[in-house]
Design an enzyme around this catalytic site. Structure first.
Site, PDB file in Angstrom:
ATOM      1  N   ASN A 190     -76.727  56.639  37.860  1.00  0.00           N
ATOM      2  CA  ASN A 190     -77.612  58.082  37.840  1.00  0.00           C
ATOM      3  C   ASN A 190     -77.370  58.548  39.194  1.00  0.00           C
ATOM      4  O   ASN A 190     -78.419  58.498  40.171  1.00  0.00           O
ATOM      5  CB  ASN A 190     -78.881  57.583  36.981  1.00  0.00           C
ATOM      6  CG  ASN A 190     -78.964  57.418  36.319  1.00  0.00           C
ATOM      7  OD1 ASN A 190     -77.885  57.971  35.193  1.00  0.00           O
ATOM      8  ND2 ASN A 190     -79.928  56.205  35.677  1.00  0.00           N
ATOM      9  N   GLU A 206     -75.884  59.225  29.049  1.00  0.00           N
ATOM     10  CA  GLU A 206     -77.106  59.140  29.170  1.00  0.00           C
ATOM     11  C   GLU A 206     -77.596  60.439  30.010  1.00  0.00           C
ATOM     12  O   GLU A 206     -78.557  60.589  30.856  1.00  0.00           O
ATOM     13  CB  GLU A 206     -77.712  57.958  30.105  1.00  0.00           C
ATOM     14  CG  GLU A 206     -77.647  56.924  28.992  1.00  0.00           C
ATOM     15  CD  GLU A 206     -78.320  55.607  29.340  1.00  0.00           C
ATOM     16  OE1 GLU A 206     -78.225  55.640  30.419  1.00  0.00           O
ATOM     17  OE2 GLU A 206     -78.226  55.331  27.922  1.00  0.00           O
ATOM     18  N   LYS A 260     -69.043  48.041  29.899  1.00  0.00           N
ATOM     19  CA  LYS A 260     -69.661  46.343  29.929  1.00  0.00           C
ATOM     20  C   LYS A 260     -69.052  45.572  29.090  1.00  0.00           C
ATOM     21  O   LYS A 260     -68.707  45.886  27.834  1.00  0.00           O
ATOM     22  CB  LYS A 260     -70.807  47.203  29.352  1.00  0.00           C
ATOM     23  CG  LYS A 260     -72.007  47.937  29.838  1.00  0.00           C
ATOM     24  CD  LYS A 260     -72.889  48.838  29.970  1.00  0.00           C
ATOM     25  CE  LYS A 260     -74.150  49.752  30.798  1.00  0.00           C
ATOM     26  NZ  LYS A 260     -75.574  50.170  30.201  1.00  0.00           N
ATOM     27  N   ASP A 268     -74.815  47.673  25.414  1.00  0.00           N
ATOM     28  CA  ASP A 268     -75.957  47.717  26.907  1.00  0.00           C
ATOM     29  C   ASP A 268     -76.265  46.415  26.636  1.00  0.00           C
ATOM     30  O   ASP A 268     -77.780  45.793  27.009  1.00  0.00           O
ATOM     31  CB  ASP A 268     -76.928  49.113  26.337  1.00  0.00           C
ATOM     32  CG  ASP A 268     -77.064  48.363  27.555  1.00  0.00           C
ATOM     33  OD1 ASP A 268     -76.480  48.878  28.782  1.00  0.00           O
ATOM     34  OD2 ASP A 268     -78.978  49.678  27.559  1.00  0.00           O
ATOM     35  N   GLU A 286     -67.926  45.376  33.035  1.00  0.00           N
ATOM     36  CA  GLU A 286     -69.009  44.698  34.356  1.00  0.00           C
ATOM     37  C   GLU A 286     -70.231  44.283  33.615  1.00  0.00           C
ATOM     38  O   GLU A 286     -70.497  44.633  32.183  1.00  0.00           O
ATOM     39  CB  GLU A 286     -69.236  46.893  34.314  1.00  0.00           C
ATOM     40  CG  GLU A 286     -70.857  46.547  34.650  1.00  0.00           C
ATOM     41  CD  GLU A 286     -71.112  48.459  34.120  1.00  0.00           C
ATOM     42  OE1 GLU A 286     -71.006  49.805  34.199  1.00  0.00           O
ATOM     43  OE2 GLU A 286     -72.924  48.794  34.374  1.00  0.00           O
ATOM     44  N   GLU A 303     -82.403  42.727  33.189  1.00  0.00           N
ATOM     45  CA  GLU A 303     -82.565  43.486  32.362  1.00  0.00           C
ATOM     46  C   GLU A 303     -83.032  43.280  31.483  1.00  0.00           C
ATOM     47  O   GLU A 303     -84.379  43.713  30.532  1.00  0.00           O
ATOM     48  CB  GLU A 303     -81.505  44.798  32.824  1.00  0.00           C
ATOM     49  CG  GLU A 303     -82.461  46.141  31.654  1.00  0.00           C
ATOM     50  CD  GLU A 303     -81.174  47.367  31.273  1.00  0.00           C
ATOM     51  OE1 GLU A 303     -80.557  47.651  32.154  1.00  0.00           O
ATOM     52  OE2 GLU A 303     -81.870  48.242  30.184  1.00  0.00           O
ATOM     53  N   TRP A 331     -81.998  55.254  20.021  1.00  0.00           N
ATOM     54  CA  TRP A 331     -83.044  54.305  20.657  1.00  0.00           C
ATOM     55  C   TRP A 331     -83.954  53.679  20.925  1.00  0.00           C
ATOM     56  O   TRP A 331     -85.192  53.039  21.028  1.00  0.00           O
ATOM     57  CB  TRP A 331     -83.751  55.700  21.612  1.00  0.00           C
ATOM     58  CG  TRP A 331     -82.275  55.706  23.044  1.00  0.00           C
ATOM     59  CD1 TRP A 331     -81.612  55.241  22.905  1.00  0.00           C
ATOM     60  CD2 TRP A 331     -82.386  56.671  24.142  1.00  0.00           C
ATOM     61  NE1 TRP A 331     -80.326  55.540  24.085  1.00  0.00           N
ATOM     62  CE2 TRP A 331     -80.958  57.197  24.754  1.00  0.00           C
ATOM     63  CE3 TRP A 331     -83.592  58.000  24.274  1.00  0.00           C
ATOM     64  CZ2 TRP A 331     -81.053  57.954  25.432  1.00  0.00           C
ATOM     65  CZ3 TRP A 331     -83.351  58.756  25.623  1.00  0.00           C
ATOM     66  CH2 TRP A 331     -82.408  58.707  25.610  1.00  0.00           C
TER      67      TRP A 331
HETATM   68  C1  GCV Z   1     -78.849  52.682  34.895  1.00  0.00           C
HETATM   69  C2  GCV Z   1     -79.076  50.980  29.913  1.00  0.00           C
HETATM   70  C3  GCV Z   1     -79.896  51.325  31.102  1.00  0.00           C
HETATM   71  C4  GCV Z   1     -80.177  52.335  32.642  1.00  0.00           C
HETATM   72  C5  GCV Z   1     -78.852  52.680  33.352  1.00  0.00           C
HETATM   73  C6  GCV Z   1     -77.810  52.228  31.774  1.00  0.00           C
HETATM   74  C7  GCV Z   1     -76.158  52.517  32.124  1.00  0.00           C
HETATM   75  O1  GCV Z   1     -79.627  52.079  29.277  1.00  0.00           O
HETATM   76  O2  GCV Z   1     -81.358  50.952  30.903  1.00  0.00           O
HETATM   77  O3  GCV Z   1     -81.200  51.634  32.951  1.00  0.00           O
HETATM   78  O4  GCV Z   1     -78.147  53.759  34.123  1.00  0.00           O
HETATM   79  O5  GCV Z   1     -77.742  51.351  30.243  1.00  0.00           O
HETATM   80  O6  GCV Z   1     -76.192  51.368  32.250  1.00  0.00           O
HETATM   81  O7  GCV Z   1     -75.633  53.695  32.853  1.00  0.00           O
END
Ligand code: GCV
Length: 687
Positions: free
Chosen positions: A185, A266, A334, A339, A361, A367, A534
């Site tokens: 981001n 996002e 990913k 996620d 990734e 997290e 979400w």
């Molecule tokens: C960096 C998830 C996480 C976000 C992250 C996003 C991503 O949604 O909660 O914090 O943002 O993945 O991988 O871009």
């Protein structure tokens, strides 16, 4: 005065013996001298020689030859040939990696026989989600080691350089050869002169350790910092802006690695804001980087609120673009389709995009796995992922082989891990989180390594050795160390991820987290103002009839994105592996599981098992006391206590919440919940 001196001496002694975890897996000291023969000199080779001297544990007085070779057909890239007394490589970095392999073997008691070691992936990167104000998105170990707030934020201090070189050394020791320095981001400011000069300073420190620097960029930079009216990737002014920006970067950092891009995802800007495709946007950047050897890593983490089943969206958006991307561009995917959940099946894009380079990734920062409080060793999760068979090119088309160039002729191969590193003295918050950093590097270097070997290495290096008292670790080495420490602790690490899955979301459940912090449970969380994908009920779909997301052919049909025979295996409830059952199926509460139990009972037992596993981990750790220094022992003991409390909360929250739908008793041989659902639902935080 005398008192003052005594206090100073005492403080020095205490500091020397303080075991704060900063040294990571570097604890060995040389036990004798070594003679190094090396005809070449370079900054990288100097590090190799220094490390050999400082940490040599072979025969005192032995000779080691470091030899650059031009024609060894078996050595690839920065690979090396290690044999007793000799390390051969084609690059200086190959020699450095060879030295680390040799030292690791000396410290773990593994034999050195003649063997060639080549990396599985050409690029092995840490992605730092570090913001320019020093905070870290999903970081649980303090602020950024690269960025900070305040008026001196861009001043490069001696302390900065020291920390960056320790960081680079740790990475080089496990084969990591690149870092993305800022959050996906991304702030457009990263591409302004002042920040680029700091990036140049970081790159200078990282370079001798073989680490390239990369940056996450904001797709709207041309309009935000460039003064242009648009950031449309097909606009000639925009194209020119990026070309000039790239030239500016390479003037400062001649070996710059390239860009990582989160676009049209996002809320981040991207080519779709201008009616363009991901390929239009990504190729434009790739063209700008191409003359300098740079690459683009374009993320496939995309989903829209109005879209189909979220688990299908990345595939739906990217598959039609297969073959349309430049060859210096890699799509970063990913591991799972949603996620970074405690357990997901692999993303169906792996192996499916056959004409495009793809890179996995992984998320090292925990997290969704207890952050820096829970002990969860992630190597087992990554091993499960890398060994998953996509069947794309027949049996054995594992994710690992589909991404490392074994099956598809990718121009570039890469793997990235979202870093768990911060300014905390021990780098990662939890001592055992260091093992995840270590494991990521080792797997990126060799994607066939077993979790058990990685755990074994890490424990020996981090907590001292099994047979020789050769490190600076103050506790005496016990003869029974293998039996009473190494074995049980390794077993605990290997079981820890399954334990977390059990107490958080077993049987394919996913996204049951409390909002925003993604730490505690929130299966009930679904305010009306929030987009559905979400909220937790979107994923668990629990009602009085049953639970689970129907992704079969008669449901969202996400199964169709997988290759046969896997598609049929997961589509059929009888053959779908139970670990993914509720990911792919919505089933009645009384559905008969393989064990003969009903789905409800089985679910209850999983939650209970998760909790009991953490209680067992507590016992293992308490027994480890004689083998660990007091500081790390009590840090981990305290964290395990917290983890246990949390596991109880997870179990109680999920069972009491789902019980409202199942309307069945929690089996009576399971310990009763100790919380009330109302209290848990109204709790603002579970830390
Ligand atoms: C960096 C998830 C996480 C976000 C992250 C996003 C991503 O949604 O909660 O914090 O943002 O993945 O991988 O871009």
């Amino acid at each position: 005065m005398k008192v003052l001196i005594s206090i100073c001496i005492l403080l020095t002694v205490l500091t020397l013996h303080a075991e704060n975890g900063h040294k990571l897996w570097f604890r060995a000291k040389s036990t004798g001298s070594v003679k190094i023969i090396c005809s070449k000199s370079s900054a990288t080779l100097d590090i190799a020689k220094r490390e050999l001297k400082q940490t040599w544990q072979g025969k005192s007085g032995a000779t080691i030859t470091l030899l650059m070779v031009k024609s060894d057909p078996l050595i690839k890239g920065d690979g090396f040939r290690l044999s007793p007394g000799k390390i051969q490589a084609k690059t200086d970095l190959g020699i450095l990696y060879g030295v680390f392999e040799l030292l690791r073997r000396q410290q773990t008691g593994e034999q050195v026989i003649e063997e060639v070691f080549n990396p599985s992936y050409e690029r092995r990167l840490l992605d730092h989600w570090d913001n320019l104000d020093g905070t870290i998105e999903r970081g649980y170990a303090g602020h950024s080691i690269f960025w900070r707030k305040g008026k001196d934020s861009l001043v490069v201090t001696e302390n900065d350089k020291k920390l960056w070189s320790q960081y680079a050394l740790a990475n080089a020791s496990i084969g990591i050869n690149g870092a993305v320095l800022d959050n996906v981001n991304a702030s457009p400011l990263i591409l302004t002169k002042a920040y680029l000069v700091r990036v140049q300073a970081i790159a200078k420190v990282l370079r001798p350790y073989g680490m390239k620097t990369y940056l996450s960029i904001n797709f709207a930079s041309p309009s935000v910092i460039g003064g242009l009216k648009t950031s449309d990737p097909l606009n000639p002014e925009v194209i020119k802006w990026w070309r000039e920006k790239v030239i500016e970067i390479y003037k400062l950092i001649p070996d710059f690695g390239g860009f990582l891009v989160k676009a049209s995802s996002e809320g981040q800007p991207g080519p779709q804001d201008y009616g363009r495709t991901h390929a239009d946007g990504a190729n434009m950047l790739a063209d700008a980087l191409k003359p300098f050897g740079g690459i683009v890593m374009w993320r496939a983490f995309v989903y829209s609120a109005s879209g189909d089943d979220r688990a299908k969206q990345a595939y739906s958006e990217f598959m039609p673009l297969d073959g349309k991307f430049r060859d210096n561009l890699i799509i970063q995917v990913k591991n799972g389709p949603v996620d970074f959940q405690p357990r997901e099946p692999f993303s169906p894009l792996f192996g499916a995009m056959k004409k495009t380079s793809l890179m996995p990734e992984l998320q090292i920062t925990q997290e969704y796995l207890g952050q820096s409080i829970h002990l969860v060793f992630l190597a087992t999760m990554w091993e499960e992922f890398l060994k998953s068979d996509t069947y794309q090119e027949g049996v054995g088309s594992t994710v690992a082989r589909c991404t490392d160039g074994s099956i598809y002729p990718q121009k570039h191969t890469a793997i990235a891990g979202v870093s768990n590193i911060g300014l905390d003295t021990n780098w990662c918050g939890h001592t055992f989180a260091q093992a995840n950093w270590y494991a990521f590097g080792r797997l990126a270097w060799d994607n066939t390594l077993s979790s058990s070997q990685i755990a074994d290495e890490w424990i020996k290096l981090t907590f001292g050795q099994t047979s020789k008292d050769t490190n600076d670790f103050t506790t005496p080495i016990y003869a029974d160390r293998n039996e009473n420490f190494l074995r049980p602790v390794r077993q605990m690490m290997l079981e820890s991820r399954e334990a977390a899955v059990n107490y958080m979301m077993p049987l394919g459940l996913h996204c049951l987290f409390s909002p925003y912090d993604h730490y505690g449970p929130g299966p009930w969380w679904a305010p009306k103002y929030v987009r559905k994908d979400w909220t937790a009920p979107y994923y668990h779909q629990a009602d009085t009839n049953g639970i689970g997301f129907d992704r079969t052919q008669t449901g969202s049909n996400a199964v169709s994105q997988y290759h046969e025979p896997l598609r049929s295996i997961i589509n059929n409830v009888k053959t779908c592996p139970e670990i993914y059952l509720l990911w792919f199926h919505h089933l009645p509460w009384d559905y008969k599981m393989k064990s003969g139990l009903t789905l409800w009972d089985e679910m209850c037992y999983h939650y209970e098992e998760g909790l009991q596993e953490v209680r067992r981990f507590q016992k293992i750790w308490d027994k480890a006391k004689p083998y660990v220094d007091a500081e790390r022992f009590s840090l981990i003991q305290n964290k395990l206590r917290k983890q246990c409390e949390n596991a109880q909360v997870w179990k109680d929250a999920c069972l009491l919440y789902f019980q409202q739908f199942s309307r069945l008793p929690i089996p009576y041989n399971i310990e009763r919940p100790v919380h009330n659902l109302d209290d848990l639902e109204s709790a603002r935080s579970f830390y």
